[in-house]
Design a protein around this motif. Structure first.
Motif, PDB file in Angstrom:
ATOM      1  N   LEU A 179       0.846  -1.209   0.000  1.00  0.00           N
ATOM      2  CA  LEU A 179       0.000   0.000   0.000  1.00  0.00           C
ATOM      3  C   LEU A 179       0.873   1.247   0.000  1.00  0.00           C
ATOM      4  O   LEU A 179       0.609   2.212  -0.724  1.00  0.00           O
ATOM      5  CB  LEU A 179      -0.870   0.036   1.267  1.00  0.00           C
ATOM      6  N   ARG A 180       1.925   1.193   0.816  1.00  0.00           N
ATOM      7  CA  ARG A 180       2.821   2.359   0.895  1.00  0.00           C
ATOM      8  C   ARG A 180       3.383   2.670  -0.492  1.00  0.00           C
ATOM      9  O   ARG A 180       3.365   3.810  -0.950  1.00  0.00           O
ATOM     10  CB  ARG A 180       3.954   2.089   1.890  1.00  0.00           C
ATOM     11  N   ALA A 181       3.821   1.610  -1.184  1.00  0.00           N
ATOM     12  CA  ALA A 181       4.397   1.806  -2.518  1.00  0.00           C
ATOM     13  C   ALA A 181       3.338   2.371  -3.473  1.00  0.00           C
ATOM     14  O   ALA A 181       3.587   3.319  -4.214  1.00  0.00           O
ATOM     15  CB  ALA A 181       4.924   0.466  -3.034  1.00  0.00           C
ATOM     16  N   HIS A 182       2.133   1.809  -3.418  1.00  0.00           N
ATOM     17  CA  HIS A 182       1.050   2.240  -4.317  1.00  0.00           C
ATOM     18  C   HIS A 182       0.750   3.728  -4.120  1.00  0.00           C
ATOM     19  O   HIS A 182       0.687   4.488  -5.087  1.00  0.00           O
ATOM     20  CB  HIS A 182      -0.200   1.402  -4.031  1.00  0.00           C
ATOM     21  N   PHE A 183       0.585   4.135  -2.870  1.00  0.00           N
ATOM     22  CA  PHE A 183       0.204   5.526  -2.614  1.00  0.00           C
ATOM     23  C   PHE A 183       1.387   6.479  -2.793  1.00  0.00           C
ATOM     24  O   PHE A 183       1.203   7.625  -3.195  1.00  0.00           O
ATOM     25  CB  PHE A 183      -0.397   5.678  -1.208  1.00  0.00           C
ATOM     26  N   THR A 184       2.615   6.005  -2.510  1.00  0.00           N
ATOM     27  CA  THR A 184       3.778   6.884  -2.655  1.00  0.00           C
ATOM     28  C   THR A 184       4.007   7.216  -4.123  1.00  0.00           C
ATOM     29  O   THR A 184       4.281   8.360  -4.480  1.00  0.00           O
ATOM     30  CB  THR A 184       5.048   6.217  -2.057  1.00  0.00           C
ATOM     31  N   THR A 185       3.830   6.205  -4.994  1.00  0.00           N
ATOM     32  CA  THR A 185       4.021   6.442  -6.433  1.00  0.00           C
ATOM     33  C   THR A 185       3.068   7.528  -6.922  1.00  0.00           C
ATOM     34  O   THR A 185       3.393   8.289  -7.828  1.00  0.00           O
ATOM     35  CB  THR A 185       3.710   5.136  -7.219  1.00  0.00           C
ATOM     36  N   ALA A 186       1.895   7.603  -6.283  1.00  0.00           N
ATOM     37  CA  ALA A 186       0.894   8.574  -6.740  1.00  0.00           C
ATOM     38  C   ALA A 186       1.279  10.001  -6.391  1.00  0.00           C
ATOM     39  O   ALA A 186       0.752  10.958  -6.967  1.00  0.00           O
ATOM     40  CB  ALA A 186      -0.450   8.241  -6.104  1.00  0.00           C
ATOM     41  N   GLY A 187       2.239  10.166  -5.473  1.00  0.00           N
ATOM     42  CA  GLY A 187       2.733  11.498  -5.106  1.00  0.00           C
ATOM     43  C   GLY A 187       1.619  12.450  -4.742  1.00  0.00           C
ATOM     44  O   GLY A 187       0.775  12.143  -3.899  1.00  0.00           O
ATOM     45  N   ASN A 201       0.581   5.365   8.939  1.00  0.00           N
ATOM     46  CA  ASN A 201      -0.143   4.106   8.858  1.00  0.00           C
ATOM     47  C   ASN A 201      -0.855   3.972   7.512  1.00  0.00           C
ATOM     48  O   ASN A 201      -2.001   4.410   7.363  1.00  0.00           O
ATOM     49  CB  ASN A 201      -1.154   4.048  10.017  1.00  0.00           C
ATOM     50  N   PRO A 202      -0.181   3.359   6.531  1.00  0.00           N
ATOM     51  CA  PRO A 202      -0.748   3.279   5.181  1.00  0.00           C
ATOM     52  C   PRO A 202      -2.150   2.650   5.150  1.00  0.00           C
ATOM     53  O   PRO A 202      -2.973   3.011   4.311  1.00  0.00           O
ATOM     54  CB  PRO A 202       0.254   2.407   4.432  1.00  0.00           C
ATOM     55  N   LEU A 203      -2.430   1.731   6.074  1.00  0.00           N
ATOM     56  CA  LEU A 203      -3.761   1.098   6.077  1.00  0.00           C
ATOM     57  C   LEU A 203      -4.868   2.135   6.221  1.00  0.00           C
ATOM     58  O   LEU A 203      -5.934   2.036   5.609  1.00  0.00           O
ATOM     59  CB  LEU A 203      -3.877   0.117   7.254  1.00  0.00           C
ATOM     60  N   ARG A 204      -4.613   3.139   7.048  1.00  0.00           N
ATOM     61  CA  ARG A 204      -5.658   4.122   7.337  1.00  0.00           C
ATOM     62  C   ARG A 204      -5.969   5.030   6.153  1.00  0.00           C
ATOM     63  O   ARG A 204      -7.007   5.701   6.155  1.00  0.00           O
ATOM     64  CB  ARG A 204      -5.297   4.971   8.557  1.00  0.00           C
ATOM     65  N   VAL A 205      -5.087   5.047   5.152  1.00  0.00           N
ATOM     66  CA  VAL A 205      -5.397   5.847   3.954  1.00  0.00           C
ATOM     67  C   VAL A 205      -6.670   5.282   3.302  1.00  0.00           C
ATOM     68  O   VAL A 205      -7.479   6.011   2.737  1.00  0.00           O
ATOM     69  CB  VAL A 205      -4.213   5.850   2.961  1.00  0.00           C
ATOM     70  N   LEU A 206      -6.869   3.960   3.454  1.00  0.00           N
ATOM     71  CA  LEU A 206      -8.052   3.322   2.861  1.00  0.00           C
ATOM     72  C   LEU A 206      -9.350   3.853   3.483  1.00  0.00           C
ATOM     73  O   LEU A 206     -10.424   3.733   2.911  1.00  0.00           O
ATOM     74  CB  LEU A 206      -7.992   1.798   3.040  1.00  0.00           C
ATOM     75  N   ASP A 207      -9.240   4.430   4.678  1.00  0.00           N
ATOM     76  CA  ASP A 207     -10.406   4.989   5.388  1.00  0.00           C
ATOM     77  C   ASP A 207     -10.791   6.373   4.886  1.00  0.00           C
ATOM     78  O   ASP A 207     -11.828   6.898   5.277  1.00  0.00           O
ATOM     79  CB  ASP A 207     -10.043   5.192   6.875  1.00  0.00           C
ATOM     80  N   SER A 208      -9.904   6.993   4.075  1.00  0.00           N
ATOM     81  CA  SER A 208     -10.138   8.386   3.676  1.00  0.00           C
ATOM     82  C   SER A 208     -11.476   8.516   2.950  1.00  0.00           C
ATOM     83  O   SER A 208     -11.815   7.714   2.086  1.00  0.00           O
ATOM     84  CB  SER A 208      -9.011   8.864   2.750  1.00  0.00           C
ATOM     85  N   ASP A 213      -9.061  11.244  -3.076  1.00  0.00           N
ATOM     86  CA  ASP A 213      -8.332  10.000  -2.808  1.00  0.00           C
ATOM     87  C   ASP A 213      -9.027   8.760  -3.384  1.00  0.00           C
ATOM     88  O   ASP A 213      -8.419   7.679  -3.444  1.00  0.00           O
ATOM     89  CB  ASP A 213      -8.183   9.785  -1.285  1.00  0.00           C
ATOM     90  N   GLN A 214     -10.285   8.914  -3.785  1.00  0.00           N
ATOM     91  CA  GLN A 214     -11.079   7.721  -4.073  1.00  0.00           C
ATOM     92  C   GLN A 214     -10.541   6.899  -5.258  1.00  0.00           C
ATOM     93  O   GLN A 214     -10.545   5.674  -5.221  1.00  0.00           O
ATOM     94  CB  GLN A 214     -12.566   8.074  -4.292  1.00  0.00           C
ATOM     95  N   GLY A 215     -10.043   7.603  -6.311  1.00  0.00           N
ATOM     96  CA  GLY A 215      -9.516   6.883  -7.475  1.00  0.00           C
ATOM     97  C   GLY A 215      -8.360   5.980  -7.070  1.00  0.00           C
ATOM     98  O   GLY A 215      -8.325   4.785  -7.391  1.00  0.00           O
ATOM     99  N   LEU A 216      -7.416   6.549  -6.320  1.00  0.00           N
ATOM    100  CA  LEU A 216      -6.229   5.786  -5.898  1.00  0.00           C
ATOM    101  C   LEU A 216      -6.602   4.655  -4.945  1.00  0.00           C
ATOM    102  O   LEU A 216      -5.990   3.585  -4.976  1.00  0.00           O
ATOM    103  CB  LEU A 216      -5.251   6.720  -5.172  1.00  0.00           C
ATOM    104  N   ILE A 217      -7.614   4.894  -4.132  1.00  0.00           N
ATOM    105  CA  ILE A 217      -8.034   3.846  -3.187  1.00  0.00           C
ATOM    106  C   ILE A 217      -8.649   2.680  -3.974  1.00  0.00           C
ATOM    107  O   ILE A 217      -8.393   1.513  -3.679  1.00  0.00           O
ATOM    108  CB  ILE A 217      -9.014   4.420  -2.139  1.00  0.00           C
TER     109      ILE A 217
END
Ligand code: HAM
Length: 426
Positions: A179-187, A201-208, A213-217
């Motif tokens: 998840l960290r890699a996925h979201f970091t690449t998105a900058g 906590n990369p997991l909590r990004v899924l809670d946004s 953020d929805q497209g990346l999630i």
């Protein structure tokens, strides 16, 4: 205009007055009834513990990093008011080493320094269960089924169950990195707030809930692809058990829960009538490493906590589980000085009736007004004539029926026969 009182409750804290408070007590009573039938015993732990008990919940959890009510006590101990009860339960397990499986329930207040709003308070109550020392996926099914039965007993129908599995600790760790890699690449495509969350906590990004953020999630890796065979089998067995009990559920791959200690099964109950910011009526899951983190032996654990405040809001919204005020059987009106009321109310209460009375030797009119307002079924009136004759006038306050004078010693049996009569007629 009433004067502003010198003190009011602190933000996010509330007084709960009758009859609402009676509803709270009934709520806990229904919960106790559901879980005690399933072999869960009540555990009472302190409101305050060593801060270290709660830091074991995890340092990526806001409950721990931002919301703790902690302070140094007069003995120089760094302590905190509990933000939840699972950590205390695991501390108690490590301290007392009860035989397993240890099945327990609890109820009580918790403290989190959150931004107060409807359904989100700084002091809030939970009821919950935990089971320590058993790994069986059918236990996961049992605890979920207990919460489900409890909601049904309250009369709630708009509750949804979401389930997910975070896998074994290794699965979870690999998933977090993916998840960290996925979201970091998105900058910069990720919102600023979520970038800050990503660090912690990369997991909590899924809670946004943020639109940006929805497209990346939606394109993020899915936890199921990281499950070990054991974790996948365990989860399948849980889902199979839920199906066997006809408990409807949705597998929600984005469900991560706010506390760090979870492993494998996690679940959340959402209320259909509440805003998405506080629609979690309750939640739980497995926390197989927590007892160990608190100095105990490696012990699997599972449980849930349900928010009392929020669940009652959901009950209000659905128009179920109303507050019903205590119904008084009798209200004693004594205009002879008050001593007769002292004796009569005491005798009635000892005989099992709910009885109240007027005070301060007020006039007949004033006391009858109170009797009326009290909602009592009968006014029991003692004037000078009754005092002299050793009688009491029993006056029905609702519906028909004539008032009658009854021997003082026969008042209780008379009231009992009247309530039998009412029961037979209804
Ligand atoms: P939690 O999700 O932090 O889990 O809290 C459980 C429930 O407590 C929430 O779903 C919500 O209804 C209620 N709640 C939480 N914070 C507040 C608040 N500030 N105001 C009102 N209600 C609130 C736990 O606490 C875990 N200990 C659950 C658990 C037990 N997991 C395993 N065992």
């Amino acid at each position: 205009m009433p004067a502003v009182p010198a003190f009011q409750t602190s933000p996010g804290m509330r007084d709960i007055l009758a009859p609402e408070s009676a509803r709270w007590r009934r709520f806990t009573g229904v919960f106790a009834d559901v879980v005690e039938r399933a072999g869960y015993g009540l555990l009472i732990t302190p409101l305050l513990e060593d801060l270290g008990v709660f830091t074991r919940i995890g340092d990526a959890t806001e409950v721990v990093t931002k919301e703790m009510y902690d302070f140094v006590d007069k003995g120089d101990r760094h302590v905190a008011l509990r933000p939840e009860m699972t950590a205390s339960v695991c501390r108690a397990f490590a301290e007392h080493r009860p035989t397993t499986p240890w099945k327990l329930w609890y109820s009580g207040s918790n403290f989190r320094y959150e931004k107060p709003q409807r359904g989100r308070y700084r002091q809030f109550d939970q009821v919950g269960v935990e089971v320590l020392g058993a790994d069986d996926p059918h236990l996961d099914v049992e605890v979920i089924a207990l919460a489900w039965e409890f909601y049904a007993r309250l009369g709630l129908t708009q509750v949804t169950l979401l389930v997910n599995s975070l896998g074994e600790p290794d699965d979870r760790a690999r998933y977090v990195e993916a998840l960290r890699a996925h979201f970091t690449t998105a900058g910069d495509a990720l919102s600023e707030q979520s970038r800050a969350t990503l660090d912690r906590n990369p997991l909590r990004v899924l809670d946004s809930k943020r639109e940006t953020d929805q497209g990346l999630i939606s394109t993020a890796p899915q936890i199921a692809d990281f499950h070990s065979t054991d974790a996948a089998d365990h989860f399948e067995a849980v889902l199979g058990g839920l199906r066997a009990l006809d408990i409807p559920f949705t597998v929600e791959p984005k469900l991560v829960r706010g506390l760090d200690y979870y492993r494998r099964t996690i679940f959340e109950f959402q209320g259909g009538t509440l805003d998405s910011a506080q629609n979690a009526l309750g939640g739980g899951g497995r926390y197989d490493g927590l007892v160990e983190a608190l100095g105990g032996p490696a012990t699997p654990g599972i449980g849930f906590a349900l928010g009392v405040d929020r669940t009652l809001l959901a009950c209000d919204d659905e128009g179920v589980f109303d507050a019903d005020p205590v119904v008084l059987d009798a209200f004693v009106v004594d205009v002879t000085g008050g001593l007769e009321a002292v004796k009569l109310t005491a005798a009635l209460r000892a005989a099992g009736f709910a009885a109240d009375r007027g005070y301060d030797n007020r006039s007949m009119k004033a006391q009858m007004k109170l009797a009326n307002r009290s909602g009592a079924k009968f006014a029991l009136i003692v004037g000078d004539d009754e005092l002299a004759a050793g009688t009491v006038v029993v006056k029905p306050m609702h519906g028909g029926g004539a008032q009658v004078a009854v021997e003082r010693s026969a008042v209780s049996s008379h009231l009992a026969s009247l309530s039998d009569q009412n029961r037979n007629e209804s």
